[in-house]
Design a protein around this motif. Structure first.
Motif, PDB file in Angstrom:
ATOM      1  N   THR A 135     -11.800  33.510 117.847  1.00 15.13           N
ATOM      2  CA  THR A 135     -10.787  32.557 118.474  1.00 15.13           C
ATOM      3  C   THR A 135     -10.191  31.114 117.693  1.00 15.13           C
ATOM      4  O   THR A 135      -9.143  31.129 117.531  1.00 15.13           O
ATOM      5  CB  THR A 135     -11.271  32.367 120.060  1.00 15.13           C
ATOM      6  OG1 THR A 135     -11.457  33.287 120.534  1.00 15.13           O
ATOM      7  CG2 THR A 135      -9.915  31.642 120.778  1.00 15.13           C
ATOM      8  N   LEU A 136     -11.521  30.615 117.607  1.00 18.96           N
ATOM      9  CA  LEU A 136     -11.410  29.406 116.663  1.00 18.96           C
ATOM     10  C   LEU A 136     -10.548  29.627 115.181  1.00 18.96           C
ATOM     11  O   LEU A 136      -9.862  28.753 114.828  1.00 18.96           O
ATOM     12  CB  LEU A 136     -12.470  28.638 116.659  1.00 18.96           C
ATOM     13  CG  LEU A 136     -13.245  27.964 117.952  1.00 18.96           C
ATOM     14  CD1 LEU A 136     -14.454  27.284 117.760  1.00 18.96           C
ATOM     15  CD2 LEU A 136     -12.226  27.100 118.447  1.00 18.96           C
ATOM     16  N   VAL A 137     -11.182  30.695 114.764  1.00 16.27           N
ATOM     17  CA  VAL A 137     -10.784  31.132 113.318  1.00 16.27           C
ATOM     18  C   VAL A 137      -9.141  31.326 113.258  1.00 16.27           C
ATOM     19  O   VAL A 137      -8.404  30.868 112.500  1.00 16.27           O
ATOM     20  CB  VAL A 137     -11.582  32.081 112.523  1.00 16.27           C
ATOM     21  CG1 VAL A 137     -10.869  32.824 111.413  1.00 16.27           C
ATOM     22  CG2 VAL A 137     -13.048  31.594 112.125  1.00 16.27           C
ATOM     23  N   CYS A 138      -8.903  32.251 114.350  1.00 16.68           N
ATOM     24  CA  CYS A 138      -7.394  32.562 114.363  1.00 16.68           C
ATOM     25  C   CYS A 138      -6.704  31.257 114.797  1.00 16.68           C
ATOM     26  O   CYS A 138      -5.470  31.010 114.054  1.00 16.68           O
ATOM     27  CB  CYS A 138      -7.340  33.661 115.524  1.00 16.68           C
ATOM     28  SG  CYS A 138      -7.775  35.245 115.307  1.00 16.68           S
ATOM     29  N   LEU A 139      -7.031  30.526 115.548  1.00 18.36           N
ATOM     30  CA  LEU A 139      -6.066  29.371 115.995  1.00 18.36           C
ATOM     31  C   LEU A 139      -6.223  28.443 114.541  1.00 18.36           C
ATOM     32  O   LEU A 139      -5.107  27.989 114.315  1.00 18.36           O
ATOM     33  CB  LEU A 139      -6.763  28.494 117.102  1.00 18.36           C
ATOM     34  CG  LEU A 139      -6.818  29.029 118.477  1.00 18.36           C
ATOM     35  CD1 LEU A 139      -7.662  28.038 119.451  1.00 18.36           C
ATOM     36  CD2 LEU A 139      -5.412  29.195 118.862  1.00 18.36           C
ATOM     37  N   ALA A 140      -7.119  28.346 113.839  1.00 22.69           N
ATOM     38  CA  ALA A 140      -7.114  27.515 112.496  1.00 22.69           C
ATOM     39  C   ALA A 140      -6.102  28.063 111.713  1.00 22.69           C
ATOM     40  O   ALA A 140      -5.233  27.558 110.966  1.00 22.69           O
ATOM     41  CB  ALA A 140      -8.520  27.277 111.901  1.00 22.69           C
ATOM     42  N   MET A 141      -6.284  29.401 111.484  1.00 18.70           N
ATOM     43  CA  MET A 141      -5.342  30.160 110.564  1.00 18.70           C
ATOM     44  C   MET A 141      -3.686  29.925 111.028  1.00 18.70           C
ATOM     45  O   MET A 141      -2.875  29.879 110.137  1.00 18.70           O
ATOM     46  CB  MET A 141      -5.482  31.768 110.707  1.00 18.70           C
ATOM     47  CG  MET A 141      -6.733  32.101 109.797  1.00 18.70           C
ATOM     48  SD  MET A 141      -6.890  33.754 109.864  1.00 18.70           S
ATOM     49  CE  MET A 141      -8.064  34.067 108.421  1.00 18.70           C
ATOM     50  N   LEU A 142      -3.484  30.034 112.425  1.00 23.88           N
ATOM     51  CA  LEU A 142      -2.128  29.670 112.721  1.00 23.88           C
ATOM     52  C   LEU A 142      -1.738  28.361 112.447  1.00 23.88           C
ATOM     53  O   LEU A 142      -0.547  28.147 111.993  1.00 23.88           O
ATOM     54  CB  LEU A 142      -1.800  29.912 114.311  1.00 23.88           C
ATOM     55  CG  LEU A 142      -2.337  31.263 114.949  1.00 23.88           C
ATOM     56  CD1 LEU A 142      -2.284  31.311 116.366  1.00 23.88           C
ATOM     57  CD2 LEU A 142      -1.016  32.183 114.467  1.00 23.88           C
ATOM     58  N   MET A 143      -2.606  27.243 112.616  1.00 26.47           N
ATOM     59  CA  MET A 143      -2.350  25.881 112.231  1.00 26.47           C
ATOM     60  C   MET A 143      -1.881  25.940 110.387  1.00 26.47           C
ATOM     61  O   MET A 143      -1.116  25.417 110.242  1.00 26.47           O
ATOM     62  CB  MET A 143      -3.288  24.996 112.368  1.00 26.47           C
ATOM     63  CG  MET A 143      -3.430  24.574 113.838  1.00 26.47           C
ATOM     64  SD  MET A 143      -4.711  23.343 113.908  1.00 26.47           S
ATOM     65  CE  MET A 143      -5.828  24.026 115.304  1.00 26.47           C
ATOM     66  N   VAL A 144      -2.885  26.620 109.729  1.00 25.40           N
ATOM     67  CA  VAL A 144      -2.581  26.688 108.397  1.00 25.40           C
ATOM     68  C   VAL A 144      -0.990  27.378 108.155  1.00 25.40           C
ATOM     69  O   VAL A 144      -0.240  26.752 107.196  1.00 25.40           O
ATOM     70  CB  VAL A 144      -3.489  27.410 107.557  1.00 25.40           C
ATOM     71  CG1 VAL A 144      -3.118  27.804 106.386  1.00 25.40           C
ATOM     72  CG2 VAL A 144      -4.961  26.625 107.753  1.00 25.40           C
ATOM     73  N   LEU A 145      -0.910  28.419 108.848  1.00 24.97           N
ATOM     74  CA  LEU A 145       0.384  29.263 108.615  1.00 24.97           C
ATOM     75  C   LEU A 145       1.509  28.314 108.940  1.00 24.97           C
ATOM     76  O   LEU A 145       2.558  28.280 108.273  1.00 24.97           O
ATOM     77  CB  LEU A 145       0.299  30.409 109.498  1.00 24.97           C
ATOM     78  CG  LEU A 145      -0.475  31.551 108.958  1.00 24.97           C
ATOM     79  CD1 LEU A 145      -0.443  32.672 109.674  1.00 24.97           C
ATOM     80  CD2 LEU A 145       0.184  32.214 107.763  1.00 24.97           C
ATOM     81  N   VAL A 146       1.307  27.476 110.033  1.00 21.60           N
ATOM     82  CA  VAL A 146       2.496  26.590 110.569  1.00 21.60           C
ATOM     83  C   VAL A 146       2.650  25.734 109.390  1.00 21.60           C
ATOM     84  O   VAL A 146       3.995  25.487 109.077  1.00 21.60           O
ATOM     85  CB  VAL A 146       2.227  25.938 111.844  1.00 21.60           C
ATOM     86  CG1 VAL A 146       3.366  24.956 112.124  1.00 21.60           C
ATOM     87  CG2 VAL A 146       2.242  27.035 112.997  1.00 21.60           C
ATOM     88  N   VAL A 147       1.689  24.935 109.007  1.00 21.54           N
ATOM     89  CA  VAL A 147       1.925  24.061 107.971  1.00 21.54           C
ATOM     90  C   VAL A 147       2.528  24.282 106.556  1.00 21.54           C
ATOM     91  O   VAL A 147       3.645  24.251 106.093  1.00 21.54           O
ATOM     92  CB  VAL A 147       0.769  23.357 107.489  1.00 21.54           C
ATOM     93  CG1 VAL A 147       0.714  22.448 106.289  1.00 21.54           C
ATOM     94  CG2 VAL A 147       0.055  22.408 108.679  1.00 21.54           C
ATOM     95  N   ALA A 148       2.097  25.614 106.216  1.00 19.57           N
ATOM     96  CA  ALA A 148       2.608  26.401 104.921  1.00 19.57           C
ATOM     97  C   ALA A 148       3.991  26.832 105.063  1.00 19.57           C
ATOM     98  O   ALA A 148       4.948  26.634 104.254  1.00 19.57           O
ATOM     99  CB  ALA A 148       1.773  27.524 104.635  1.00 19.57           C
ATOM    100  N   CYS A 149       4.434  27.315 106.366  1.00 17.67           N
ATOM    101  CA  CYS A 149       5.741  27.752 106.437  1.00 17.67           C
ATOM    102  C   CYS A 149       6.683  26.466 106.745  1.00 17.67           C
ATOM    103  O   CYS A 149       7.652  26.550 105.953  1.00 17.67           O
ATOM    104  CB  CYS A 149       5.725  28.574 107.973  1.00 17.67           C
ATOM    105  SG  CYS A 149       7.440  28.868 108.656  1.00 17.67           S
ATOM    106  N   THR A 150       6.301  25.504 107.097  1.00 15.99           N
ATOM    107  CA  THR A 150       7.049  24.326 107.131  1.00 15.99           C
ATOM    108  C   THR A 150       7.422  23.900 105.789  1.00 15.99           C
ATOM    109  O   THR A 150       8.302  23.448 105.233  1.00 15.99           O
ATOM    110  CB  THR A 150       6.311  23.107 107.982  1.00 15.99           C
ATOM    111  OG1 THR A 150       6.005  23.473 109.256  1.00 15.99           O
ATOM    112  CG2 THR A 150       7.432  21.930 108.255  1.00 15.99           C
ATOM    113  N   LEU A 151       6.465  23.717 105.059  1.00 15.12           N
ATOM    114  CA  LEU A 151       6.497  23.301 103.579  1.00 15.12           C
ATOM    115  C   LEU A 151       7.267  24.236 102.724  1.00 15.12           C
ATOM    116  O   LEU A 151       8.075  23.800 101.882  1.00 15.12           O
ATOM    117  CB  LEU A 151       5.084  23.140 102.807  1.00 15.12           C
ATOM    118  CG  LEU A 151       4.244  22.034 103.456  1.00 15.12           C
ATOM    119  CD1 LEU A 151       2.932  21.959 102.681  1.00 15.12           C
ATOM    120  CD2 LEU A 151       4.722  20.537 103.329  1.00 15.12           C
ATOM    121  N   SER A 152       7.192  25.605 103.146  1.00 13.77           N
ATOM    122  CA  SER A 152       8.001  26.278 102.010  1.00 13.77           C
ATOM    123  C   SER A 152       9.325  26.508 102.559  1.00 13.77           C
ATOM    124  O   SER A 152      10.301  27.146 101.993  1.00 13.77           O
ATOM    125  CB  SER A 152       7.314  27.719 102.317  1.00 13.77           C
ATOM    126  OG  SER A 152       7.286  28.747 103.514  1.00 13.77           O
TER     127      SER A 152
END
Lengths: 390, 195
Positions: free
Chosen positions: A20-37
């Motif tokens: 669960t925690l890994v998935c939530l952390a991955m979602l955070m990474v995706l949101v940041v990467a998506c915002t930057l791109s």
């Protein structure tokens, strides 16, 4: 390792809190990467690449290769949903005292499911309409289509639309119901149309307006406000006869036409349309401001809905936060133009639009139920304790 | 137990393989415009909500003009927006609209000169040859070129970027006929306005 042990380890992994925690952390990474791109890809491109995809790919510079580098939002969301369902099945006890937690979890799972339904099935279109105009079709703000319209009949047109996804160079597209097949010679997602001249050779078209036009390929637009000009070179072939290669583009003003076997055909590339079994007439667009200022107070569109198959004729006022919900679609006031005589309605069709509301109600009700049951247990314990003292 | 996952997998694969098809619609030809039905009463202003941040759409206005006396206009297709015929003489006036800057002004000036068979200009020479015509939609750059030889031609061409599109008004023909139509052509340009 025995089969049962393997199953147990797999079950433990699927139900683990770490996942669960890994998935939530991955979602955070995706949101940041998506915002930057978004700077590079634009909002929609970035959301498609990072959030709506199962795998995030990295395009190797200077090559045609794309390498998978990270799980996409769809995959992480799917794993998280499975994890939540499995964890609930494993840990939560099926007792009335835990009913609140069951309802809360069901609400969260429904929230994820709603996002999947929205991502897969939501369709967003636009309805640009001028005062006094009647329209019975919606237009896509992003997708285009190759339109072939048989204009021969005096009382109707037969409109055939080839979706953009079929316009690949080298492919042939047969038009059902007509003798015509299009051979696609070139397709450009973003192009500039120029007059031919030194340094700007002809487009390669041999018929219509195309021979006088030069075609220059452009990179895909990264700015959301930039309108891409799509273009293609297509060759209509009917009963074995070629009618030459035609340039079609959203940058060309009017359809071009040719005649085959006594039938007139108009050829154009236009915004993808979706025809409706009813029509809307814009009676009045209002752009009100606060007295003595230019500050907008209200934008509204008074439309007349005409659905002859249901015998329905009525007026509806559409304004902010008050869309017209009709036949599974929501018509929102989105924009305007042409000196306040043009209204642009955003039209959203989302079969899962109720799911977030239901999930919020479930989560809220579940928390209240859990609180009430816990309070009841606490009160009973206190009473027992007080009774013991006296 | 294994049937359900297989069914789900099959459904997903079928959904992934599905391709968009050619669609067909029969549409009634538009008849004469009918006035919209009578209005329903609008709600009270207090019911309405302000719309912060709502921006006007990119304008898609077209230009219109007043034809000089005796001139005629034909409906055009494709990028040729209109074809105009002056009252007399072997002269053609064309109106063409292209998206964006259409290659820029100098490239178009030299393309016109290429059509006449005269040498291209550099930037400063093109600036010298340029005059302006004021219209209600903004200034148009005007050029007047002539070729000599066995069959001399004269071209008066105007260009301006309006609303994200480049508008070209070009008059081409026999030098004397073009010269006599010049004043009317300038009047046509001066009458340009938003449709």
């Amino acid at each position: 390792m025995s089969n049962s042990k393997l199953q147990k380890r797999l079950w433990d992994a699927v139900t683990s809190l770490k996942l669960t925690l890994v998935c939530l952390a991955m979602l955070m990474v995706l949101v940041v990467a998506c915002t930057l791109s978004q700077v590079r890809l634009g909002t929609l491109g970035a959301v498609d690449a990072y959030i709506h995809s199962f795998i995030v790919y990295w395009d190797v510079p200077g090559s045609q290769w794309s390498v998978p580098v990270f799980p996409g939002g769809a995959l992480v969301g799917l794993v998280l949903t499975v994890n939540l369902i499995a964890a609930q099945a494993k840990r939560l006890e099926f007792r009335f005292s835990k009913a609140g937690l069951w309802v809360v979890h069901a609400g969260l799972i429904l929230l994820f499911a709603g996002e999947f339904v929205t991502g897969l099935f939501q369709v967003e279109m636009q309805l640009p309409i001028e005062q006094g105009e009647t329209r019975n079709y919606l237009e896509s703000p992003r997708d285009v289509e190759l339109a072939l319209v048989d204009t021969t009949a005096s009382d109707h047109d037969d409109s055939y639309a080839v979706p953009e996804s079929r316009l690949e160079a080298g492919r042939s597209v047969a038009i059902p119901g007509t003798p015509i097949t299009f051979k696609v010679h070139r397709y450009l997602r973003n192009a500039e149309l120029l007059r031919t001249g030194p340094g700007a050779p002809p487009s390669g078209a041999t018929a219509g307006i195309g021979p006088d036009v030069a075609l220059r390929a452009l990179a895909a637009a990264s700015n959301d406000d930039t309108v891409e000009v799509r273009a293609a070179l297509v060759e209509p072939i009917a009963d074995g006869k070629s009618y030459g290669t035609w340039l079609v583009s959203t940058g060309l003003g009017a359809p071009q036409s040719f005649v085959h076997a006594g039938r007139s055909y108009a050829l154009s590339m236009r915004s993808a349309r979706r025809y409706l079994p009813y029509s809307l007439t814009l009676k009045k667009f209002s752009h009100d401001v606060y007295p003595g200022t230019d500050i907008p107070k209200n934008f509204s569109s008074l439309v007349h809905v005409s659905n002859k198959s249901l015998g329905e004729e009525r007026d509806v006022l559409i304004f902010m936060n008050r869309p017209l919900r009709y036949a599974g679609k929501a018509f929102y006031q989105a924009s305007f133009g042409k000196g306040d005589t043009l209204s642009i309605l955003q039209v959203v069709e989302n079969p899962g639009w109720l799911l977030p509301y239901i999930s919020c109600v479930l989560v809220g009700a579940g928390l209240m139920l859990h609180f009430a049951l816990s309070l009841g247990r606490s009160v009973r314990r206190q009473r027992v304790a007080v009774g013991g003292l006296t | 137990m294994q049937t359900t996952p297989r069914l789900i997998l099959t459904a997903l694969l079928l959904a992934a393989c599905q391709r968009e098809e050619v669609t067909h619609f029969r549409i009634a030809k538009p008849t004469q415009a009918t006035p919209p039905p009578a209005s329903a009463p609008a709600p009270m202003a207090a019911d309405l909500t302000a719309v912060p941040g709502m921006e006007p759409a990119k304008p898609t206005n077209a230009l219109a003009w007043t034809l000089p006396a005796g001139w005629t206009q034909a409906v055009a297709g494709g990028m040729r927006y209109a074809t105009i015929k002056p009252a007399t003489g072997e002269v053609d006036v064309t109106v063409v609209v292209l998206p964006g800057t259409a290659g820029g002004e100098l490239a178009n000036v030299n393309r016109w000169r290429g059509q006449l068979g005269v040498a291209p200009l550099d930037d400063s020479s093109a600036q010298s040859a340029r005059s302006l015509v004021q219209t209600k939609t903004g200034p148009f750059a005007l050029y007047d070129f002539q070729s000599d030889g066995a069959k001399p031609s004269r071209m008066i061409a105007a260009r301006a970027v309006f609303d994200g599109n480049t508008w070209f008004f070009k008059m081409l023909g026999e030098p004397r006929a073009v010269g006599s139509a010049r004043t009317d052509f300038i009047h046509l340009l001066e009458s340009l306005h938003v449709e």
